[in-house]
Design a protein around this motif. Sequence first.
Motif, PDB file in Angstrom:
ATOM      1  N   VAL A 132      18.721   7.368 -18.056  1.00  0.00           N
ATOM      2  CA  VAL A 132      17.566   6.942 -17.260  1.00  0.00           C
ATOM      3  C   VAL A 132      17.939   6.834 -15.787  1.00  0.00           C
ATOM      4  CG1 VAL A 132      16.007   5.006 -16.808  1.00  0.00           C
ATOM      5  CG2 VAL A 132      16.383   5.777 -19.152  1.00  0.00           C
ATOM      6  N   PHE A 133      19.108   6.275 -15.505  1.00  0.00           N
ATOM      7  CA  PHE A 133      19.555   6.166 -14.113  1.00  0.00           C
ATOM      8  C   PHE A 133      19.679   7.543 -13.471  1.00  0.00           C
ATOM      9  CE2 PHE A 133      23.109   6.251 -11.097  1.00  0.00           C
ATOM     10  CZ  PHE A 133      22.658   5.330 -10.153  1.00  0.00           C
ATOM     11  N   LEU A 134      20.298   8.483 -14.184  1.00  0.00           N
ATOM     12  CA  LEU A 134      20.470   9.827 -13.628  1.00  0.00           C
ATOM     13  C   LEU A 134      19.134  10.540 -13.445  1.00  0.00           C
ATOM     14  CD1 LEU A 134      23.620  11.019 -15.627  1.00  0.00           C
ATOM     15  CD2 LEU A 134      23.502  10.256 -13.241  1.00  0.00           C
ATOM     16  N   ALA A 135      18.191  10.333 -14.375  1.00  0.00           N
ATOM     17  CA  ALA A 135      16.877  10.965 -14.251  1.00  0.00           C
ATOM     18  C   ALA A 135      16.134  10.445 -13.023  1.00  0.00           C
ATOM     19  CB  ALA A 135      16.060  10.723 -15.515  1.00  0.00           C
ATOM     20  N   CYS A 136      16.138   9.136 -12.847  1.00  0.00           N
ATOM     21  CA  CYS A 136      15.463   8.549 -11.681  1.00  0.00           C
ATOM     22  C   CYS A 136      16.130   8.996 -10.379  1.00  0.00           C
ATOM     23  CB  CYS A 136      15.476   7.026 -11.785  1.00  0.00           C
ATOM     24  SG  CYS A 136      14.508   6.365 -13.160  1.00  0.00           S
TER      25      CYS A 136
ATOM     26  N   VAL B 234      17.362   0.958  -9.911  1.00  0.00           N
ATOM     27  CA  VAL B 234      17.878  -0.387  -9.668  1.00  0.00           C
ATOM     28  C   VAL B 234      18.071  -1.150 -10.972  1.00  0.00           C
ATOM     29  CG1 VAL B 234      17.322  -2.619  -8.615  1.00  0.00           C
ATOM     30  CG2 VAL B 234      16.905  -0.515  -7.343  1.00  0.00           C
ATOM     31  N   LEU B 235      17.135  -0.983 -11.910  1.00  0.00           N
ATOM     32  CA  LEU B 235      17.157  -1.809 -13.117  1.00  0.00           C
ATOM     33  C   LEU B 235      17.912  -1.190 -14.285  1.00  0.00           C
ATOM     34  CD1 LEU B 235      13.471  -3.136 -13.186  1.00  0.00           C
ATOM     35  CD2 LEU B 235      15.511  -4.298 -12.340  1.00  0.00           C
ATOM     36  N   ALA B 236      18.083   0.119 -14.293  1.00  0.00           N
ATOM     37  CA  ALA B 236      18.605   0.796 -15.484  1.00  0.00           C
ATOM     38  C   ALA B 236      19.973   0.269 -15.902  1.00  0.00           C
ATOM     39  CB  ALA B 236      18.671   2.305 -15.237  1.00  0.00           C
ATOM     40  N   ILE B 237      20.913   0.253 -14.995  1.00  0.00           N
ATOM     41  CA  ILE B 237      22.282  -0.106 -15.359  1.00  0.00           C
ATOM     42  C   ILE B 237      22.422  -1.585 -15.724  1.00  0.00           C
ATOM     43  CG2 ILE B 237      24.670  -0.168 -14.581  1.00  0.00           C
ATOM     44  CD1 ILE B 237      23.558   2.628 -15.219  1.00  0.00           C
ATOM     45  N   PRO B 238      21.969  -2.548 -14.884  1.00  0.00           N
ATOM     46  CA  PRO B 238      22.158  -3.958 -15.268  1.00  0.00           C
ATOM     47  C   PRO B 238      21.423  -4.342 -16.548  1.00  0.00           C
ATOM     48  CG  PRO B 238      20.790  -3.768 -13.291  1.00  0.00           C
ATOM     49  CD  PRO B 238      21.388  -2.437 -13.533  1.00  0.00           C
TER      50      PRO B 238
ATOM     51  N   ASN C  37       0.830  -1.209   0.000  1.00  0.00           N
ATOM     52  CA  ASN C  37       0.000   0.000   0.000  1.00  0.00           C
ATOM     53  C   ASN C  37       0.867   1.262   0.000  1.00  0.00           C
ATOM     54  OD1 ASN C  37      -2.415  -1.412  -0.028  1.00  0.00           O
ATOM     55  ND2 ASN C  37      -2.576  -1.487   2.206  1.00  0.00           N
ATOM     56  N   ARG C  38       1.953   1.237   0.759  1.00  0.00           N
ATOM     57  CA  ARG C  38       2.854   2.386   0.773  1.00  0.00           C
ATOM     58  C   ARG C  38       3.514   2.581  -0.586  1.00  0.00           C
ATOM     59  NH1 ARG C  38       7.036   2.178   5.556  1.00  0.00           N
ATOM     60  NH2 ARG C  38       7.679   4.066   4.435  1.00  0.00           N
ATOM     61  N   ALA C  39       3.876   1.474  -1.225  1.00  0.00           N
ATOM     62  CA  ALA C  39       4.493   1.565  -2.550  1.00  0.00           C
ATOM     63  C   ALA C  39       3.519   2.151  -3.562  1.00  0.00           C
ATOM     64  CB  ALA C  39       4.964   0.184  -2.998  1.00  0.00           C
ATOM     65  N   ILE C  40       2.253   1.753  -3.469  1.00  0.00           N
ATOM     66  CA  ILE C  40       1.241   2.286  -4.389  1.00  0.00           C
ATOM     67  C   ILE C  40       0.951   3.737  -4.069  1.00  0.00           C
ATOM     68  CG2 ILE C  40      -1.172   2.092  -5.096  1.00  0.00           C
ATOM     69  CD1 ILE C  40      -0.917  -0.938  -4.673  1.00  0.00           C
ATOM     70  N   ASP C  41       0.873   4.047  -2.774  1.00  0.00           N
ATOM     71  CA  ASP C  41       0.582   5.422  -2.386  1.00  0.00           C
ATOM     72  C   ASP C  41       1.689   6.371  -2.829  1.00  0.00           C
ATOM     73  OD1 ASP C  41      -1.149   7.272  -1.155  1.00  0.00           O
ATOM     74  OD2 ASP C  41       0.143   7.326   0.614  1.00  0.00           O
ATOM     75  N   ASN C  42       2.929   5.887  -2.807  1.00  0.00           N
ATOM     76  CA  ASN C  42       4.078   6.672  -3.279  1.00  0.00           C
ATOM     77  C   ASN C  42       4.575   6.077  -4.591  1.00  0.00           C
ATOM     78  OD1 ASN C  42       4.727   8.535  -0.813  1.00  0.00           O
ATOM     79  ND2 ASN C  42       4.397   6.491   0.043  1.00  0.00           N
ATOM     80  N   LEU C  43       3.684   6.042  -5.562  1.00  0.00           N
ATOM     81  CA  LEU C  43       3.985   5.373  -6.818  1.00  0.00           C
ATOM     82  C   LEU C  43       5.156   6.021  -7.540  1.00  0.00           C
ATOM     83  CD1 LEU C  43       3.000   3.044  -8.573  1.00  0.00           C
ATOM     84  CD2 LEU C  43       1.464   4.636  -9.733  1.00  0.00           C
ATOM     85  N   ASP C  44       5.291   7.333  -7.422  1.00  0.00           N
ATOM     86  CA  ASP C  44       6.393   8.014  -8.087  1.00  0.00           C
ATOM     87  C   ASP C  44       7.737   7.556  -7.538  1.00  0.00           C
ATOM     88  OD1 ASP C  44       5.582   9.193  -5.672  1.00  0.00           O
ATOM     89  OD2 ASP C  44       6.589  11.071  -6.162  1.00  0.00           O
ATOM     90  N   VAL C  45       7.829   7.454  -6.217  1.00  0.00           N
ATOM     91  CA  VAL C  45       9.078   7.008  -5.593  1.00  0.00           C
ATOM     92  C   VAL C  45       9.360   5.549  -5.943  1.00  0.00           C
ATOM     93  CG1 VAL C  45      10.278   6.687  -3.399  1.00  0.00           C
ATOM     94  CG2 VAL C  45       8.759   8.646  -3.719  1.00  0.00           C
ATOM     95  N   THR C  46       8.321   4.727  -5.943  1.00  0.00           N
ATOM     96  CA  THR C  46       8.485   3.310  -6.258  1.00  0.00           C
ATOM     97  C   THR C  46       9.054   3.114  -7.660  1.00  0.00           C
ATOM     98  OG1 THR C  46       6.604   2.772  -4.826  1.00  0.00           O
ATOM     99  CG2 THR C  46       7.295   1.102  -6.407  1.00  0.00           C
ATOM    100  N   LEU C  47       8.461   3.805  -8.638  1.00  0.00           N
ATOM    101  CA  LEU C  47       8.916   3.645 -10.017  1.00  0.00           C
ATOM    102  C   LEU C  47      10.306   4.245 -10.229  1.00  0.00           C
ATOM    103  CD1 LEU C  47       5.634   4.373 -12.004  1.00  0.00           C
ATOM    104  CD2 LEU C  47       6.686   2.167 -11.517  1.00  0.00           C
ATOM    105  N   ALA C  48      10.584   5.380  -9.583  1.00  0.00           N
ATOM    106  CA  ALA C  48      11.909   5.989  -9.719  1.00  0.00           C
ATOM    107  C   ALA C  48      12.984   5.092  -9.106  1.00  0.00           C
ATOM    108  CB  ALA C  48      11.925   7.367  -9.065  1.00  0.00           C
ATOM    109  N   ALA C  49      12.687   4.533  -7.944  1.00  0.00           N
ATOM    110  CA  ALA C  49      13.644   3.623  -7.315  1.00  0.00           C
ATOM    111  C   ALA C  49      13.849   2.373  -8.161  1.00  0.00           C
ATOM    112  CB  ALA C  49      13.155   3.244  -5.918  1.00  0.00           C
ATOM    113  N   LEU C  50      12.755   1.858  -8.731  1.00  0.00           N
ATOM    114  CA  LEU C  50      12.858   0.690  -9.594  1.00  0.00           C
ATOM    115  C   LEU C  50      13.693   1.008 -10.827  1.00  0.00           C
ATOM    116  CD1 LEU C  50      11.783  -2.236  -9.730  1.00  0.00           C
ATOM    117  CD2 LEU C  50       9.891  -1.373 -11.121  1.00  0.00           C
ATOM    118  N   GLY C  51      13.518   2.218 -11.368  1.00  0.00           N
ATOM    119  CA  GLY C  51      14.323   2.631 -12.510  1.00  0.00           C
ATOM    120  C   GLY C  51      15.795   2.691 -12.177  1.00  0.00           C
TER     121      GLY C  51
END
Length: 646
Positions: free
Chosen positions: A51-55, A26-30, A10-24
């Motif tokens: 993408v990593f720098l933007a997130c 983590v995943l961008a470089i590998p 629920n916290r991840a959904i409520d802070n969807l912007d932070v969730t997606l930015a953090a996911l970006g």
Amino acid sequence: MGLQLKSLLNRAIDNLDVTLAALGCVLAIPVTLYLHSVIHNRLYTQVGIIVFLACLAYLLLRRRSPASARAQIEATPRMYLLLNILFFCLLTYSVAAFYLRPEPYTRPLGYFIAMAAMAATLAIEILFLPLRKSAAYFALLKIVIIGLSLVWSQLLLYPSIVGDDPWLHQLFTLKLLDAGHIPAGYPYSMLPAMHLLIGGTSLITGLGYKMAAMLSVSLPQVVCNVLFIFLLGKFIHSAKVGLLAALLLGVADWHISFAQQAVPNSMGVVFIPIIVYLLFKLRQEKPKTSICLSALLTAVLILTHTIAIVMLVMLLFSIWLGFAAYKRLLHQAVPEARIFLVPAIVLTGASLVYWIFFSGRVDSLINLAQQFRIKFLTIFLPGVSPPPGELSPLQAAVAYYQGHVVPISEYLFNNLGFFLFCAFALIGAFAMLSRRLRDRYGFVLVIAGLIILAVSFFVMYNLQGWLIGRCNYFLQVLLAIPLGVAFLWLASLPGRKIASACLVGITVLVLSFLMVMSPQTNQDNLTFSPNTIVRYGFTQSEMEAMNTAANIYNGRIASDEVYTLLQYLPEPDGRTVDISDQLFSENFTDCQDKLVLIRKEIVVNPFRISLLSPFRLDYDPRQALTEQGFSLIYNCGSVSAFVWQS
């Protein structure tokens, strides 16, 4: 444990912007490193880093003032006047620089600097725009002026049209005008909307094809895209976001590129923001009018271009998915969802019926889907190999040239503007998903944009260059509003008004300059891209040389791939032959029965050869022809003609 997991979700959904930015982050470089190792394409390295720098930038700076913090700050009348004086001084200089250019077929560097400075000045003005409608309308007019200047200055450099595909469309339109009806047997005989529009404009005004296309395709494209992106941005967020989005779209590289070329896809994409605005805004006030207008525009779109219809269908389904996600994640009713699902289904069915039974375009779509599937599998399943013989030796050599001869700095310069456009739009998308700025229409637009962005990312790997350009053009139109939000968010970071103006002004200046100087927009000034810019417009001398050759020689005329586009004119009349393989192999012995035309352009500058571009010769083909027994019979400075000396 289950309650903790649910609370975390629920916290991840409520802070969807932070969730997606953090996911970006983590995943961008590998992911990028994996794709780079499989595909061996340097562009993916740039994409991953940006993408990593933007997130990361969003995560670090998101707690600053909300993007609407400076929406109510106005410039003083004196400052507003000074900004307008500066804008029109720069406009005057740009016009003077264009008309007084020292080289007839090259826009000077000062012109591009002036255009970027005009965009930066206007961006600062928009930040502190007076809260009256007349000021917003005046800013819109100046945005249109910038966009048209960048588009028409390229077109007015040459006596010919600019681009590759426009030559075939010019031929079809001229055939239509000569016959007085739509000629059968051409690829666009059942998709004639753009050609009818240009032909009608030519008949009414008495103008030639190029000027008629500028008035009927390029002008509406710039004006309509700027206007409706502004209206959508104003509806979703604010007038300032709408103006910033319209401004940045006006200087976007792929948007300018397709406004310079009169192709059906350019005209087709213009309808998409209009349809979205009708379904978003006008539907609430006048539902019947909105539905009727949307249906009419969609019918015209079906008669315009196949890929544009596919883009609209993708967008409608993506918007519907966005509404479904909004309802599921945020537990809010969204009655608008079916408004987009039903048209998407109906449009898909109607388009398939028309393509199968009337236009015959469904086969090309199936072939395209098969190519994309194969290439997609080679990304994620390295054991799956593409079909044998996909690259000829010539194409492999061109690919080697691009990967080893062209400096990485030049490739970075050429693509950095587009990548920064997408990176700032990604930051704006995160901001629009945040709790402070979350709105259901903004939410679904972001979801749709991210879906199209993901598709475009993988289309970059496809060798169909024409498809890459069309996806990037559509992507810039779609991401313009999140980009406007990002720049208003950027203005909220400094604590002082002057600091906000400087930060936004400098950023827009750099971004605009990178985009207006990229090879997609600029075919004439090779200052920063001497190894990659290819000219697709012809000089007066080159046009006359082809006509002269066609009049004095009755056989086949051999030349480089771009120059053979003139076969769509009456004089050559389809007699030209592409000699890309001979130019590559330096062997012209199989051209003994042809008149060989060598442009000076391909001797000194990069040019298109084979399906990949660009390529630069390391020898002079004129000397090679002479050494192989050919005689020079014509030379006008820009073109040399050779025949076999028997």
